[in-house]
Write a protein that holds these residues in place. Structure first.
Motif, short mmCIF file in Angstrom:
data_model
loop_
_atom_site.label_atom_id
_atom_site.label_comp_id
_atom_site.label_asym_id
_atom_site.label_seq_id
_atom_site.Cartn_x
_atom_site.Cartn_y
_atom_site.Cartn_z
N CYS A 150 -92.25 -3.13 -115.97
CA CYS A 150 -91.39 -3.51 -114.84
C CYS A 150 -91.59 -2.54 -113.68
O CYS A 150 -91.70 -2.96 -112.52
CB CYS A 150 -89.92 -3.52 -115.27
SG CYS A 150 -89.49 -4.93 -116.29
N ALA A 151 -91.62 -1.25 -114.00
CA ALA A 151 -91.82 -0.25 -112.95
C ALA A 151 -93.16 -0.47 -112.26
O ALA A 151 -93.28 -0.40 -111.03
CB ALA A 151 -91.74 1.15 -113.54
N ARG A 152 -94.17 -0.76 -113.08
CA ARG A 152 -95.51 -0.99 -112.52
C ARG A 152 -95.51 -2.21 -111.59
O ARG A 152 -96.05 -2.16 -110.48
CB ARG A 152 -96.49 -1.21 -113.67
CG ARG A 152 -97.96 -1.00 -113.34
CD ARG A 152 -98.84 -1.40 -114.52
NE ARG A 152 -98.64 -2.79 -114.90
CZ ARG A 152 -99.20 -3.83 -114.28
NH1 ARG A 152 -100.02 -3.64 -113.27
NH2 ARG A 152 -98.95 -5.07 -114.68
N LEU B 62 -89.83 5.26 -107.01
CA LEU B 62 -89.30 4.15 -107.80
C LEU B 62 -88.72 4.66 -109.12
O LEU B 62 -87.65 4.22 -109.56
CB LEU B 62 -90.42 3.15 -108.09
CG LEU B 62 -89.97 1.96 -108.92
CD1 LEU B 62 -88.95 1.13 -108.16
CD2 LEU B 62 -91.17 1.10 -109.29
N ARG B 63 -89.42 5.61 -109.71
CA ARG B 63 -88.92 6.20 -110.95
C ARG B 63 -87.54 6.80 -110.73
O ARG B 63 -86.66 6.67 -111.56
CB ARG B 63 -89.90 7.28 -111.42
CG ARG B 63 -89.71 7.67 -112.84
CD ARG B 63 -90.96 8.35 -113.38
NE ARG B 63 -91.10 9.70 -112.84
CZ ARG B 63 -92.14 10.51 -113.11
NH1 ARG B 63 -93.12 10.09 -113.89
NH2 ARG B 63 -92.19 11.71 -112.61
N PRO C 69 -90.68 1.46 -102.50
CA PRO C 69 -90.97 2.87 -102.82
C PRO C 69 -92.25 3.04 -103.63
O PRO C 69 -92.64 2.14 -104.37
CB PRO C 69 -89.76 3.30 -103.65
CG PRO C 69 -89.17 2.04 -104.18
CD PRO C 69 -89.45 0.99 -103.15
N ASN C 70 -92.90 4.19 -103.48
CA ASN C 70 -94.07 4.49 -104.31
C ASN C 70 -93.63 4.79 -105.74
O ASN C 70 -92.44 4.82 -106.03
CB ASN C 70 -94.87 5.67 -103.73
CG ASN C 70 -94.05 6.95 -103.72
OD1 ASN C 70 -93.19 7.17 -104.58
ND2 ASN C 70 -94.31 7.81 -102.76
N LEU D 277 -87.51 12.53 -115.44
CA LEU D 277 -87.77 12.70 -114.01
C LEU D 277 -88.52 13.99 -113.73
O LEU D 277 -89.42 14.04 -112.90
CB LEU D 277 -86.45 12.74 -113.24
CG LEU D 277 -85.80 11.43 -112.87
CD1 LEU D 277 -84.56 11.70 -112.04
CD2 LEU D 277 -86.77 10.54 -112.08
N ALA D 278 -88.11 15.05 -114.45
CA ALA D 278 -88.67 16.38 -114.15
C ALA D 278 -90.07 16.53 -114.72
O ALA D 278 -90.91 17.22 -114.14
CB ALA D 278 -87.75 17.47 -114.68
N THR D 279 -90.32 15.89 -115.85
CA THR D 279 -91.60 16.14 -116.54
C THR D 279 -92.48 14.91 -116.65
O THR D 279 -93.65 15.03 -117.01
CB THR D 279 -91.35 16.64 -117.98
OG1 THR D 279 -90.77 15.56 -118.74
CG2 THR D 279 -90.39 17.82 -118.01
N GLY D 280 -91.93 13.75 -116.36
CA GLY D 280 -92.71 12.52 -116.49
C GLY D 280 -92.77 11.99 -117.91
O GLY D 280 -93.34 10.94 -118.17
N GLU D 281 -92.16 12.72 -118.84
CA GLU D 281 -92.18 12.30 -120.24
C GLU D 281 -90.76 12.29 -120.80
O GLU D 281 -89.97 13.18 -120.49
CB GLU D 281 -92.98 13.30 -121.10
CG GLU D 281 -94.44 13.43 -120.75
CD GLU D 281 -95.28 12.27 -121.28
OE1 GLU D 281 -94.83 11.63 -122.25
OE2 GLU D 281 -96.35 12.01 -120.72
N LEU D 282 -90.48 11.34 -121.66
CA LEU D 282 -89.23 11.44 -122.42
C LEU D 282 -89.44 12.49 -123.50
O LEU D 282 -90.56 12.73 -123.93
CB LEU D 282 -88.88 10.08 -123.04
CG LEU D 282 -88.24 9.10 -122.07
CD1 LEU D 282 -88.12 7.72 -122.68
CD2 LEU D 282 -86.86 9.58 -121.64
N PRO D 283 -88.34 13.15 -123.93
CA PRO D 283 -88.49 14.18 -124.97
C PRO D 283 -89.25 13.61 -126.17
O PRO D 283 -88.96 12.51 -126.63
CB PRO D 283 -87.05 14.49 -125.37
CG PRO D 283 -86.20 14.01 -124.25
CD PRO D 283 -86.94 12.93 -123.55
#
Lengths: 238, 238
Positions: free
Chosen positions: A70-72, B84-85, B79-80, B215-221
């Motif tokens: 969806c984000a993509r 968007l994230r 948004p880019n 958001l901070a790392t681009g990865e979920l834990p």
């Protein structure tokens, strides 16, 4: 409806079809898990319960994939307001399905605990019927979603009353049993968890139905949905 | 971080600041409601419980407004991927806050029921402490969100263990009390609802913290979060 547009499909339509297909697969897995969990409870089948618990990982993975897709799509296609509403609804529906999957996994966990205790009462049949109703609500909500059928979705909302009704009746019955035989308190607490989890599944199927109404009409249902767990009104003993 | 960009703010940044401000207001309302609900429970204050129940409408209205604003921003600004994230994370956090508000309202409902019964046990103090922990988790998760502070968010995840621990202890204590005095079953069922609702609030504060890490790392834990309600392991009577 996307697939009815005469022959010419935009790139966005194809994207959307793909994420909706993922969503339907996710819904199918949750439906199957609900049915298995209810059977496992009814037949005290621990192996089946274990299978249900393991299967939830795939549901979670699908939600993750849908979120990414969806984000993509939003980032690449810059959809207009109507298309965006559709994509955001996919995210909401996937979120509801993920939680229904969690509740189903929780039910399966309780089956494992209950299998280690002497059977109490005769609630398993009622719980199975309750789960069956929630499962049908989910099925109808997903059908309504694909068809953007607000009328069918409105019907799902009404069915939730039935699930709530069964829950409230069971809650009172469990209290009565527990008071009559304190040794049965622990198993009935676990059966109550099961009932409450199914009641919440009904709520999430209703949330999906409300997304359909939103997509089809542009408005969320005006009147609050017929309510719900009334056990907070149970002050009497029974 | 948006507000640190040197002097030049894009239209998108201003939009984002506005929805984040709405989000923080929503968070503040939920925090206040949690604190009030715990106090109402502890002091059997039905009027305060009524206030908490009424206040949830504003939380719901804010979520609706945030959803609308996010959709508008995505549609207008295109948004880019990174921005968007951020917007999608606002939607997720708002969803978690809305559910925390619901759970708080549920606690307040039980206060009203419990006020009509003779007091049992001494769990109100423990429940208040449990709620206080969940409330601090929420506060920290929201601070971490604004600062995009993954370390602080990781700390919130750890705090959830404490909430789960208290819940598991209470669950066993409630079972024991109920077995000792079957007349106390109904009030303890309601107290158990309260405990379970607070335990879920902790889960949602953790979800918010996980959005921060994303958001901070681009990865979920990567590792699954320390788990949770272990009462499905309680097969013994106590």
């Amino acid at each position: 409806m996307t697939s009815d547009s005469p022959h010419i499909q935009s790139v966005f339509d194809r994207d959307l079809e793909r994420i909706q297909a993922l969503l339907m697969r996710m819904g199918g897995l949750v439906e199957a898990a609900m049915s298995d969990a209810a059977r496992a409870l009814d037949q005290r089948d621990e192996e089946l319960a274990q299978k249900v618990r393991a299967a939830d990982a795939e549901v979670d993975a699908l939600e993750h994939q849908i979120n990414q897709e969806c984000a993509r799509i939003i980032a690449l296609r810059g959809p207009n307001a109507t298309d965006l509403r559709t994509v955001l609804s996919v995210l909401k529906v996937a979120g509801s399905l993920e939680r229904m999957g969690d509740y189903t996994k929780n039910v399966a966990k309780r089956v494992t605990v209950l299998a280690g205790m002497p059977p109490v009462g005769n609630a398993a049949g009622t719980l199975r019927r309750m789960m069956r109703t929630a499962e049908l609500m989910l099925k109808d909500a997903l059908d309504a979603y694909i068809r953007r059928d607000a009328e069918m979705a409105a019907h799902v909302r009404l069915q939730d009353e039935e699930v709530d009704q069964i829950y409230n009746t069971l809650f009172r019955a469990f209290l009565t049993h527990m008071m009559e035989d304190p040794r049965s308190i622990t198993p009935f607490m676990h059966l109550h968890f099961v009932a409450k989890n199914i009641e919440r599944m009904g709520d999430h199927a209703t949330n999906i139905a409300e997304q359909v109404i939103y997509l089809a009409t542009g408005e969320l249902p005006a009147e609050p949905r017929p309510k719900a767990d009334t056990t907070s009104l149970t002050s009497a003993d029974g």
